[in-house]
Design a protein around this motif. Structure first.
Motif, mmCIF file in Angstrom:
data_model
loop_
_atom_site.group_PDB
_atom_site.id
_atom_site.type_symbol
_atom_site.label_atom_id
_atom_site.label_comp_id
_atom_site.label_asym_id
_atom_site.label_seq_id
_atom_site.Cartn_x
_atom_site.Cartn_y
_atom_site.Cartn_z
ATOM 1 N N LYS A 526 1.038 -1.236 0.024
ATOM 2 C CA LYS A 526 0.183 -0.129 -0.095
ATOM 3 C C LYS A 526 0.903 1.310 -0.079
ATOM 4 C CE LYS A 526 -3.337 -2.277 2.741
ATOM 5 N NZ LYS A 526 -3.942 -2.388 4.359
ATOM 6 N N ARG A 542 -9.140 9.761 3.819
ATOM 7 C CA ARG A 542 -9.629 8.599 4.441
ATOM 8 C C ARG A 542 -10.282 7.558 3.300
ATOM 9 N NH1 ARG A 542 -8.129 4.618 7.180
ATOM 10 N NH2 ARG A 542 -9.725 3.600 8.564
ATOM 11 N N SER A 543 -11.061 8.124 2.558
ATOM 12 C CA SER A 543 -11.531 7.205 1.623
ATOM 13 C C SER A 543 -10.781 6.717 0.592
ATOM 14 C CB SER A 543 -12.947 7.958 0.892
ATOM 15 O OG SER A 543 -12.407 8.924 0.316
ATOM 16 N N GLU A 545 -7.652 5.984 0.991
ATOM 17 C CA GLU A 545 -6.718 4.950 1.820
ATOM 18 C C GLU A 545 -7.645 3.788 2.074
ATOM 19 O OE1 GLU A 545 -6.046 6.581 5.800
ATOM 20 O OE2 GLU A 545 -4.147 7.638 4.739
ATOM 21 N N VAL A 546 -8.893 3.605 2.333
ATOM 22 C CA VAL A 546 -9.886 2.606 2.305
ATOM 23 C C VAL A 546 -9.805 1.832 1.114
ATOM 24 C CG1 VAL A 546 -12.050 1.786 2.823
ATOM 25 C CG2 VAL A 546 -11.015 3.441 4.459
ATOM 26 N N SER A 549 -6.779 0.286 0.115
ATOM 27 C CA SER A 549 -6.618 -1.122 0.961
ATOM 28 C C SER A 549 -7.493 -2.296 0.408
ATOM 29 C CB SER A 549 -6.812 -0.674 2.146
ATOM 30 O OG SER A 549 -6.744 -1.749 3.066
ATOM 31 N N ASN A 550 -8.652 -1.943 0.041
ATOM 32 C CA ASN A 550 -9.453 -2.981 -0.526
ATOM 33 C C ASN A 550 -8.980 -3.505 -1.874
ATOM 34 O OD1 ASN A 550 -11.392 -2.748 1.615
ATOM 35 N ND2 ASN A 550 -12.607 -1.279 0.921
ATOM 36 N N ASP A 592 -14.688 10.611 -3.660
ATOM 37 C CA ASP A 592 -14.266 9.709 -2.807
ATOM 38 C C ASP A 592 -13.000 8.816 -3.295
ATOM 39 O OD1 ASP A 592 -16.103 10.725 -0.626
ATOM 40 O OD2 ASP A 592 -17.500 9.267 -1.324
#
Length: 837
Positions: A526, A542-543, A545-546, A549-550, A592
């Motif tokens: 990542k 933050r969105s 990063e998520v 990660s997904n 996002d």
């Protein structure tokens, strides 16, 4: 017919009766407690240390009762290094190292201490009443048990005082140490043969007026037994000019010239005779009165009276104890022609102490006999002089050879005085003893000081002892060693990453041998992709990063489920296809996570892009199992795209090793590359590394050559230096004028500064080596020699012509670097032998 009237058996003349309770009992009832003494290593003590040692001796001697003899006996015996060639696990270079030092001569030092409780009568015996001159010796009963008990109590106090100093260590000798065992010589046997060789047999001893002979060894004896022979002033230590500069002092004990610096077989005997001080002073008072009465008849009487009164004044005003002392050098040789040279060498050593050399033949036999362990009570009193405890102790030698670490792990260095190999642990043992709290190392040395040569030597030995080694280099310093390891392991190890136009550096961040993707591995992937996607001044939301990660987790699951070959191309296609559909189903808004922007930014690293080779290596190489890896990044250290990616991958490789290789030693060594790494936002990685690597049986090592870099860089100052308990410095004479800044920044003491500035000042012209200073935790430090075999030199060399010679020879031998090194070394030896002839 042979005249046998003057011959006698050793048994009939031996003045010793028995060894009981680890004490020697003489036939006159003297009791001797015996110790082996461990002293500081040569060139490692400063002036304050010598003062502390002197003070400890003084306090200890003052505890002993009257009519005790303190006999310190230092053995200096020529020996040859015996190489360790056993063990199939020894590497090619390790064997060449041992062979290089085969039969290397050196002077071995052992120090013993004998505390003898005798009587007033025995203390005053002269040489004509030595046990050598008496017809028979009648064993006497052991003296008053209560007096012996009190003596042993004071001996225990004596031992405790010296051991508490932290600079000297006394170990009680056992009965076996004194008398020997089946396959081991005892100290008594060693003295009677003047040999420390195992299996040496007793030989005839000739004790005559003209010479003393033990077997074929003839003795040359120099004594200090008169105040006229002594220097005008003594001190606990003295300046050693050969290793001192105008900015620093190298200190040795006052008697060092007759110790390790005297390069012949010899014993240095030091005696203190503790008479009744009160009786001595009364005798001097009487003598002073006599001299006063006779002063009008002789100026000599007047002068003697003044000296006696001065002695008495000092004794009474300062509360000093009056004692007698004696010192002698007992040198020997098998070759009668060498005796003259021995005599000159010993005389010169005494002259260096400003003593008057006195070659003693009259009492040589009785002094040799009295020097026997446990027989100090037989010492002829006329060979001693009156003094006080403090000045007498200044004539004690206070240093010993460099010692090898008892730890099984370590590196091979060489003694700077004689070149004898020593085993040195600068990681595990200091940690165990609490000298250091981490294994990290900081190495500083200007260009040409032998910095890369030393690090090659160190990491090679770490690797051979099972460590995982990762090197970040900017100058092909480790190319030869890596090539040697690669050819020896048939390509299984010794991985060398470098960037060239024909063969650019390439990785596959998604590949693992065991298909294990732990948290550390996922996080490093990542971080890598985030570095490609976002600039340093553009933090992700933050969105985002998520979403990233997904995406990474989804692609990893796809690899596992479908058995696909992992690559960055595969990840890109997964995000473009399957993951895009998943985002649509989840109705993730563009603000996002802008997937089009994400794919556009990463397109240069995808198939057909400018950097498509970088993350899609077809070498399915899992670096977790590789034990020797070199990243040579000189060509890309200024590249804005490649360098940040490569540094992240390097850190990921090491952190992965750090986390997953439980109980395995691992180290990362960063050469000048740390400067570039620190500039590219990688400071946090370095800080994290230096603070946490110790918890994972690892060590981080940084190497630099520029003084200004370490002084000005806050990262180095705060993270690297503060978290590196082992500091290694090479020749700093180029920075002599700047060294005060270096000393302040590294927190070096004046003693350590003097050691560093003494590097390479007095190198032996007969050996090829460079010196290096190693300091551990601010409490333990010394200068060592990096001396290697010709084969090791060819593996480590950073000279371009020599490296090319090795590489060309290896190319002609199917890439076998070891064979190439052997071939070149053989040619050089042959050429050197021809020139010598």
């Amino acid at each position: 017919m042979r005249n046998s009237s003057k011959t006698a058996t050793l048994e009939s003349r031996l003045p010793l009766l028995a060894v009981e309770q680890n004490c020697i009992i003489s036939k006159d009832g003297d009791v001797t407690a015996c110790f082996a003494v461990s002293l500081p290593e040569l060139f490692t003590a400063g002036s304050a240390d010598y003062e502390a040692i002197h003070s400890a001796w003084h306090k200890a001697v003052k505890t002993l009762p009257d009519f005790t003899v303190v006999h310190k006996q230092d053995w200096y015996v020529k020996e040859n290094y015996n190489p360790n060639m056993e063990g199939e696990e020894q590497s090619f270079l390790a064997r060449t190292f041992e062979r290089h030092f085969n039969e290397r001569p050196f002077l071995n030092h052992c120090c013993y201490l004998f505390l003898t409780k005798t009587t007033r009568e025995r203390m005053r015996m002269q040489s004509n009443f030595s046990s050598l001159c008496r017809g028979t010796l009648i064993p006497k009963e052991v003296r008053d048990p209560e007096a012996i008990r009190r003596f042993m109590e004071t001996v225990a106090q004596f031992e405790r005082i010296l051991n508490d100093s932290g600079l000297i260590r006394l170990n009680r000798l056992t009965e076996e140490d004194l008398t020997g065992a089946d396959h081991r010589q005892g100290i008594l046997e060693q003295y009677l043969t003047l040999s420390k060789e195992e299996g040496a047999s007793l030989e005839d001893i000739a004790l005559g007026a003209e010479q003393v002979r033990v077997g074929s060894k003839r003795l040359s004896l120099h004594t200090l037994s008169d105040t006229d022979d002594l220097p005008a002033a003594v001190a606990s230590d003295t300046r050693y000019e050969k290793l001192s500069t105008d900015r620093s002092d190298c200190r040795l004990s006052f008697a060092a010239p007759v110790g390790l610096l005297l390069g012949c077989n010899h014993i240095y005997n030091q005696y203190l005779f503790l008479d009744s001080s009160e009786e001595n002073l009364q005798k001097f008072e009487k003598s002073a009165r006599n001299m006063h009465s006779l002063a009008r008849y002789s100026r000599a009487n007047q002068i003697n009276r003044e000296w006696i009164e001065k002695y008495l004044n000092e004794a009474h005003s300062l509360g000093l104890s009056s004692i007698r002392a004696h010192f002698n050098i007992m040198a020997w040789s098998d070759d009668p022609a060498e005796l003259k040279q021995l005599k000159n060498d010993c005389g010169s050593a005494l002259a260096l102490m400003e003593c008057k050399p006195r070659h003693n033949t009259a009492d040589a036999a009785t002094l040799y006999w009295a020097g026997m362990p446990g027989n100090a009570g037989d010492f002829p009193c006329e060979e001693s002089f009156y003094t006080f405890i403090e000045p007498a102790l200044c004539l004690f030698t206070q240093e010993t050879n460099y010692r090898s670490s008892p730890s099984p792990f370590g590196i091979k260095m060489a003694d700077r005085l004689t070149g004898r190999p020593i085993h040195l642990d600068i990681s595990d043992l200091p940690m165990k003893r609490g000298i250091i709290t981490n294994r990290n190392k900081f190495i500083l040395g200007p260009s040409g000081s032998g910095k890369s040569f030393f690090t090659n030597h160190m990491v090679r030995q770490y690797y051979e002892q099972g460590a995982h080694v990762l090197l970040v280099d900017t100058g092909n310093s480790y190319q030869g060693l890596c090539g040697l390891i690669n050819s020896r392991t048939r390509g299984e190890d010794g991985v060398y990453f470098t960037y060239t136009e024909d063969n650019p550096i390439a990785f596959n961040p998604f590949y693992t041998d065991d298909k294990v993707f732990d948290i550390e591995k996922r996080e490093s992937i990542k971080t890598l992709i985030m570095t490609l996607w976002k600039r340093d001044d553009e933090p992700p939301t933050r969105s985002e990063e998520v979403a990233l990660s997904n995406a990474v987790n989804g692609y990893i699951e796809l690899i596992r489920d479908n058995g696909l070959a992992p690559s960055f191309n595969g990840f890109y296609e997964y995000v473009k296809g399957d993951y895009h559909e998943i985002l649509k189903e989840k109705q993730v808004r563009e603000k996002d996570f802008d997937i089009a922007n994400f794919l556009n930014v990463l397109e240069p690293y995808y198939r057909g892009g400018e950097y498509d080779y970088l993350l899609n290596s077809d070498r399915q190489l899992d670096l977790l199992a590789k034990r020797f890896i070199v990243f040579e990044i000189d060509a890309i250290k200024d590249h804005k795209i490649l360098f940040p990616i490569v540094t992240i991958i390097i850190m990921e490789v090491f952190i992965n090793k750090m986390r997953r290789l439980k109980g395995v030693r691992k180290l990362i060594l960063i050469e000048e590359a740390w400067k570039a790494i620190a500039k590219e936002g990688m400071a946090e990685y370095i800080k994290y590394l230096f603070k946490t690597v110790r918890k994972f049986f690892g060590e981080a090592i940084v190497v630099t050559q520029e003084v200004d870099d370490i002084i000005k860089s806050p990262i180095v100052k705060e993270s690297i230096i503060n978290n590196s308990d082992c500091k290694i410095l090479l020749d700093q004479r180029k920075y002599m004028n700047k060294f005060d800044d270096i000393q302040a920044m590294l927190g070096l003491t004046d003693k350590e500064k003097a050691q560093v500035l003494s590097i390479n000042m007095n190198n032996s012209p007969s050996r090829l080596y460079k010196e290096v200073w190693i300091g551990l935790g601010g409490t333990q430090s010394a200068v060592y020699a990096t001396e290697v075999s010709l084969e090791e030199y060819l593996a480590y060399t950073t000279e371009e012509t020599e490296k090319m010679e090795v590489m060309q020879a290896a190319a002609e031998l199917d890439g076998n670097v070891e064979l190439a090194i052997r071939h070149i070394a053989k040619l050089r030896w042959e050429r050197e032998n021809e020139n010598n002839q």
